[in-house]
Design an enzyme around this catalytic site. Structure first.
Site, PDB file in Angstrom:
ATOM      1  N   SER A   1      28.464 -59.757  93.287  1.00  0.00           N
ATOM      2  CA  SER A   1      29.127 -60.741  92.420  1.00  0.00           C
ATOM      3  C   SER A   1      28.982 -62.143  92.996  1.00  0.00           C
ATOM      4  O   SER A   1      29.270 -63.120  92.320  1.00  0.00           O
ATOM      5  CB  SER A   1      30.613 -60.396  92.255  1.00  0.00           C
ATOM      6  OG  SER A   1      31.230 -60.213  93.511  1.00  0.00           O
TER       7      SER A   1
ATOM      8  N   GLU B   1      24.893 -48.844  92.957  1.00  0.00           N
ATOM      9  CA  GLU B   1      25.341 -48.530  91.602  1.00  0.00           C
ATOM     10  C   GLU B   1      24.554 -47.350  91.039  1.00  0.00           C
ATOM     11  O   GLU B   1      23.358 -47.228  91.305  1.00  0.00           O
ATOM     12  CB  GLU B   1      25.146 -49.747  90.682  1.00  0.00           C
ATOM     13  CG  GLU B   1      26.007 -50.932  91.058  1.00  0.00           C
ATOM     14  CD  GLU B   1      25.867 -52.097  90.086  1.00  0.00           C
ATOM     15  OE1 GLU B   1      25.179 -51.965  89.050  1.00  0.00           O
ATOM     16  OE2 GLU B   1      26.456 -53.155  90.375  1.00  0.00           O
TER      17      GLU B   1
ATOM     18  N   GLU C   1      34.489 -48.811  87.588  1.00  0.00           N
ATOM     19  CA  GLU C   1      34.684 -50.131  86.972  1.00  0.00           C
ATOM     20  C   GLU C   1      34.822 -50.010  85.456  1.00  0.00           C
ATOM     21  O   GLU C   1      33.981 -49.423  84.781  1.00  0.00           O
ATOM     22  CB  GLU C   1      33.507 -51.059  87.330  1.00  0.00           C
ATOM     23  CG  GLU C   1      33.662 -52.446  86.699  1.00  0.00           C
ATOM     24  CD  GLU C   1      32.794 -53.524  87.345  1.00  0.00           C
ATOM     25  OE1 GLU C   1      32.159 -53.263  88.386  1.00  0.00           O
ATOM     26  OE2 GLU C   1      32.775 -54.637  86.785  1.00  0.00           O
TER      27      GLU C   1
HETATM   28  O1  KIV Z   1      30.039 -57.166  93.240  1.00  0.00           O
HETATM   29  C1  KIV Z   1      31.255 -56.932  93.189  1.00  0.00           C
HETATM   30  O2  KIV Z   1      32.115 -57.796  93.432  1.00  0.00           O
HETATM   31  C2  KIV Z   1      31.664 -55.583  92.816  1.00  0.00           C
HETATM   32  C3  KIV Z   1      33.121 -55.335  92.556  1.00  0.00           C
HETATM   33  C4  KIV Z   1      33.518 -55.929  91.273  1.00  0.00           C
HETATM   34  C5  KIV Z   1      33.465 -53.908  92.632  1.00  0.00           C
HETATM   35  O3  KIV Z   1      30.863 -54.729  92.716  1.00  0.00           O
END
Ligand code: KIV
Length: 274
Positions: free
Chosen positions: A55, A125, A192
């Site tokens: 993220s 993932e 998620e």
């Molecule tokens: O990349 C991220 O921050 C995540 C979380 C939202 C679990 O994968």
């Protein structure tokens, strides 16, 4: 080998600790960090898992999706997070296309992140299509956290950030993927944006902990993006984000006050000068 080299003995949270927390019904907390200071604050506050999430592509780099962030960039951020952490388990996200092409490449890339950053675990993932790769990576000694439901690296396949596992077929797929990931050796799974009932069913069926984000209260733990829970990202406020601060407003106000003080010659004062 001394402790400062390995940083292992000084850490308190291990995958085993997380496993036993689930058995005892103790909730697990996880938040994201991409920099030294945030990681230090999270560790001092006592969060069990610090995730260097991909993220950072959205939050730090301003991209629309998590796809553009590179492995080198993740390594850079994970290294500086790792430096700040004494107790929490540090998990780094493997980037889009760093583990999907083949098991050999996945092992090499995962090994590189572990070697160069000193983090404790990696997150990948996906379900059945990645299970065998996960099994091999875990076998060579790298702890893996799974991630099911809304997997942002597949956003172009999904076409939207809508809740996953709403229809029966997808719910069954998520459930069987979770069982398979546990069997493949994952030490925990992020769920998620799936219905709370489905997360409950998965959590009950697994011995390893589930960490929810938009997956309701029945998960063994919860994760949020730190910048979201601090209210730094005003454009994004889905119902699963609880805001603990309104930092965007406070930061803007501080900047405005500074500009005003400089322009009006009230900063610096004699006391703030040499
Ligand atoms: O990349 C991220 O921050 C995540 C979380 C939202 C679990 O994968």
């Amino acid at each position: 080998m001394n402790n400062s080299e390995t940083n292992i003995d000084s850490k308190h949270i291990t995958t085993k600790v997380l496993y036993s927390m689930k058995q005892k019904g103790e909730k697990i907390t996880m938040l994201t960090a991409y920099d030294y200071l945030t990681a230090k604050f999270l560790d001092q506050a006592g969060v069990e898992i610090i995730l260097v999430g991909d993220s950072l592509s959205n939050v730090i780099q301003g991209n629309e999706t998590t796809l553009p962030v590179t492995l080198n960039e993740m390594i850079y951020h994970t290294k500086i997070v790792q430096k700040a952490v004494k107790n929490a388990l540090v998990v780094s996200d493997m980037t889009f296309m760093s583990y999907q092409v083949g098991t050999k490449e996945a092992i090499e890339n995962c090994g590189r992140v572990m070697k160069e950053t000193g983090c404790n675990a990696l997150k990948l993932e996906g379900g059945h299509f990645i299970a065998e790769t996960i099994r091999r990576i875990v076998e060579i000694g790298i702890p893996i956290m799974g991630h099911l439901g809304l997997t942002p690296q597949s956003i172009n396949k999904f076409g939207s950030y809508k809740t996953r596992g709403v229809d029966k077929e997808e719910a069954e797929q998520i459930f069987s993927d979770a069982l398979l990931l546990e069997k493949s050796g994952c030490f925990a799974i992020v769920l998620e944006k799936i219905p709370s009932k489905l997360a409950q069913k998965v959590t009950k069926a697994l011995k390893i902990p589930t960490i929810g984000i938009g997956a309701g209260k029945h998960c063994d733990g919860q994760v949020l993006v730190t910048h979201d829970m601090l209210g730094m990202i005003e454009e994004f406020h889905p119902r699963f984000v609880r805001r603990y601060m309104n930092l965007a407003k406070d930061i803007r106000n501080a900047f405005k006050r500074y500009i005003k003080d400089v322009k009006s010659n009230s900063f610096p004062t004699d006391e703030e000068s040499y």
